[in-house]
Design a protein around this motif. Structure first.
Motif, short mmCIF file in Angstrom:
data_model
loop_
_atom_site.label_atom_id
_atom_site.label_comp_id
_atom_site.label_asym_id
_atom_site.label_seq_id
_atom_site.Cartn_x
_atom_site.Cartn_y
_atom_site.Cartn_z
N VAL A 1 0.98 -1.28 0.00
CA VAL A 1 -0.62 0.00 0.28
C VAL A 1 0.69 1.37 -0.13
O VAL A 1 0.91 2.27 -0.70
N ASP A 2 1.67 1.00 0.89
CA ASP A 2 3.02 2.20 0.89
C ASP A 2 3.30 2.71 -0.41
O ASP A 2 3.54 3.93 -0.54
N THR A 3 4.13 1.58 -1.14
CA THR A 3 4.89 2.00 -2.28
C THR A 3 3.73 2.20 -3.35
O THR A 3 4.23 3.32 -4.02
N LEU A 4 2.05 1.69 -3.68
CA LEU A 4 1.66 2.63 -4.27
C LEU A 4 1.42 3.83 -4.33
O LEU A 4 0.95 4.67 -5.04
N LEU A 5 0.49 4.08 -2.45
CA LEU A 5 0.61 5.84 -2.64
C LEU A 5 1.85 6.63 -2.87
O LEU A 5 1.53 7.74 -3.33
N ALA A 6 3.13 5.84 -2.94
CA ALA A 6 3.75 6.91 -3.05
C ALA A 6 4.25 7.16 -4.81
O ALA A 6 4.61 8.51 -4.67
N ILE A 7 4.11 6.72 -5.18
CA ILE A 7 3.38 6.52 -7.15
C ILE A 7 2.45 8.07 -7.20
O ILE A 7 0.90 7.39 -6.43
N PRO A 8 2.50 8.79 -7.03
CA PRO A 8 1.26 9.94 -7.90
C PRO A 8 0.27 9.53 -8.74
O PRO A 8 0.33 8.51 -10.08
N THR A 9 -1.58 9.54 -8.32
CA THR A 9 -2.00 8.97 -8.19
C THR A 9 -2.46 9.09 -9.93
O THR A 9 -2.52 7.73 -11.06
N LEU A 10 -2.62 10.26 -10.45
CA LEU A 10 -2.66 11.12 -11.92
C LEU A 10 -1.83 10.49 -12.40
O LEU A 10 -2.64 9.66 -13.54
N PHE A 11 -0.40 10.17 -12.53
CA PHE A 11 1.09 9.22 -12.83
C PHE A 11 0.11 8.35 -13.47
O PHE A 11 0.34 7.45 -14.38
N LEU A 12 0.55 7.52 -12.28
CA LEU A 12 -0.14 6.23 -12.39
C LEU A 12 -1.47 6.03 -13.51
O LEU A 12 -1.52 4.83 -14.01
N LEU A 13 -2.45 7.11 -13.07
CA LEU A 13 -3.43 6.45 -14.31
C LEU A 13 -3.28 6.88 -15.51
O LEU A 13 -3.91 5.95 -16.41
N VAL B 1 -9.18 0.62 -13.34
CA VAL B 1 -8.35 1.72 -13.56
C VAL B 1 -8.38 2.67 -12.38
O VAL B 1 -7.69 2.83 -11.71
N VAL B 2 -9.61 2.93 -12.71
CA VAL B 2 -9.81 4.07 -11.00
C VAL B 2 -9.97 3.63 -9.49
O VAL B 2 -9.68 4.47 -8.74
N SER B 3 -10.16 2.10 -9.65
CA SER B 3 -10.86 1.50 -8.24
C SER B 3 -9.08 0.88 -8.03
O SER B 3 -8.53 1.22 -6.85
N PHE B 4 -8.35 0.41 -9.01
CA PHE B 4 -7.21 0.31 -8.47
C PHE B 4 -6.33 1.53 -7.83
O PHE B 4 -5.37 1.01 -7.32
N ALA B 5 -6.20 2.12 -8.23
CA ALA B 5 -5.66 3.43 -7.36
C ALA B 5 -6.87 3.85 -6.03
O ALA B 5 -5.74 4.78 -5.56
N ALA B 6 -7.72 3.76 -5.98
CA ALA B 6 -8.78 4.04 -5.47
C ALA B 6 -8.49 3.55 -4.06
O ALA B 6 -9.11 3.46 -2.88
N TRP B 7 -7.96 1.78 -3.94
CA TRP B 7 -8.64 1.02 -2.75
C TRP B 7 -7.06 1.57 -1.95
O TRP B 7 -7.70 0.75 -1.01
N LEU B 8 -6.63 2.23 -2.40
CA LEU B 8 -5.41 2.05 -0.92
C LEU B 8 -6.09 2.63 0.77
O LEU B 8 -5.34 2.72 1.53
N THR B 9 -6.61 3.93 0.25
CA THR B 9 -7.14 4.82 1.32
C THR B 9 -8.28 3.56 2.01
O THR B 9 -7.89 4.12 3.14
N PRO B 10 -8.82 3.57 1.74
CA PRO B 10 -10.05 2.55 2.18
C PRO B 10 -9.53 1.53 3.39
O PRO B 10 -9.47 0.49 4.42
N ALA B 11 -7.93 1.04 2.59
CA ALA B 11 -7.17 -0.32 3.20
C ALA B 11 -6.49 0.12 4.27
O ALA B 11 -6.65 -0.11 5.52
N ARG B 12 -5.57 1.40 3.94
CA ARG B 12 -4.66 2.02 5.23
C ARG B 12 -6.21 2.31 5.90
O ARG B 12 -5.86 2.11 7.68
#
Length: 304
Positions: A140-152, A169-180
């Protein structure tokens, strides 16, 4: 009988009548709290309005959103076209309805997927703990370190954009916040007596997570889900604005906004104002509802 009714919640001898009474009381408190919050009523009204506008509106207001009609291109608002037409002759009001369907479908679906997956990920990591918790949260921390818009942008540029792909694509970037968020809740909930009782009675970890941890974190989950919908709609609009949204003749509010910016200097305000206002109002509606639900699930409000 009196002892049964007064027995603590969760005891085996608790009568169903008492459980039903508490459920009804909680439901009444929830509804009352929402109705007392004027912003919540306004937010819910906006959401319902746009759902009816986008999905029921085309039933009464018929337009052709597939075939182009260059003869009617760039027409200002009139009795025939209440919001004018775009550069290829599409009726803007009809396109606003159809585009809203795509934006809302992607936003809601992506939020649901992200919330469900993120909740399971965070609950498992927080409940099990130890090495598994560390490994899962480092992902989770690794994916959060990547800017969301850049990843998308990377994912959208690799694959051809469709409604299904944008949801993934959007859900791939959005699941990190609820996980934490859920992981933090789980670290607190796993020490509660009812969770410890499940362990002592030989209950499995999956039962403890699904039947006890997640239901008691429902406040955090629901509130975050409303904000996830708003964030997903904004992300889809941003991708479409950058030219990575759904390809024509399909539409969403983001690519309508992107298309309108090419003509705003010509004075064609009707091509940019309606989709921009629609995005803003829907996001505001979900944010108002999320703020109200956060108040509803406060412990002090449930006990008043």
């Amino acid at each position: 009988m009196t002892d049964d009714i007064l027995s603590p919640p969760g005891e085996p001898n608790e009568p169903r009548v008492a459980q039903t009474g508490r459920a009804r009381s909680l439901f009444r408190t929830t509804v009352q709290t929402l109705l007392e919050n004027k912003l919540a009523v306004a937010g819910l009204g906006l959401i319902v309005f746009f759902l009816l506008f986008c999905f029921l509106g085309p039933v009464f207001y018929h337009t052709d959103q597939i075939a182009t009609n260059l003869a009617d291109a760039n027409q200002p608002p009139s009795a025939t076209h209440p919001l004018g037409t775009d550069d290829v002759g599409y009726d803007e009001l009809g396109r606003l309805m159809v585009g809203g369907q795509g934006s809302l479908e992607i936003g809601v679906a992506a939020a649901i997927i992200a919330t469900v997956f993120g909740t399971l990920w965070g609950a498992i990591a927080g409940y099990v703990g130890g090495f598994l918790d560390s490994a899962m949260m480092r992902v989770v921390d690794t994916l959060l370190a990547i800017p969301t818009l850049f990843l998308l942008l990377i994912l959208s540029s690799i694959f051809t954009a469709t409604v299904g792909l944008l949801i993934v694509v959007v859900s791939f970037a959005a699941w990190l916040t609820p996980a934490r968020l859920v992981r933090g809740e789980t670290l607190s909930l796993r020490t509660r007596e009812y969770v410890q009782a499940v362990k002592m009675m030989g209950g499995t970890n999956s039962r403890a997570v699904l039947r006890h941890i997640m239901p008691n974190a429902i406040g955090t989950i629901v509130v975050n889900a409303t904000f996830q919908v708003a964030d997903a709609i904004l992300l889809v609009a941003a991708l479409s604005y950058l030219g990575l949204g759904i390809a024509p003749p399909h539409a969403d509010w983001g690519n309508m906004l992107s298309n309108g910016t090419d003509f705003v200097q010509n004075g064609y305000w009707w091509m940019i104002l309606p989709p921009g206002v629609a995005i803003m109002l829907v996001v505001i509606g979900f944010n108002f509802l999320g703020d109200a639900l956060r108040d509803v699930f406060e412990v002090r409000l449930r006990r008043r």
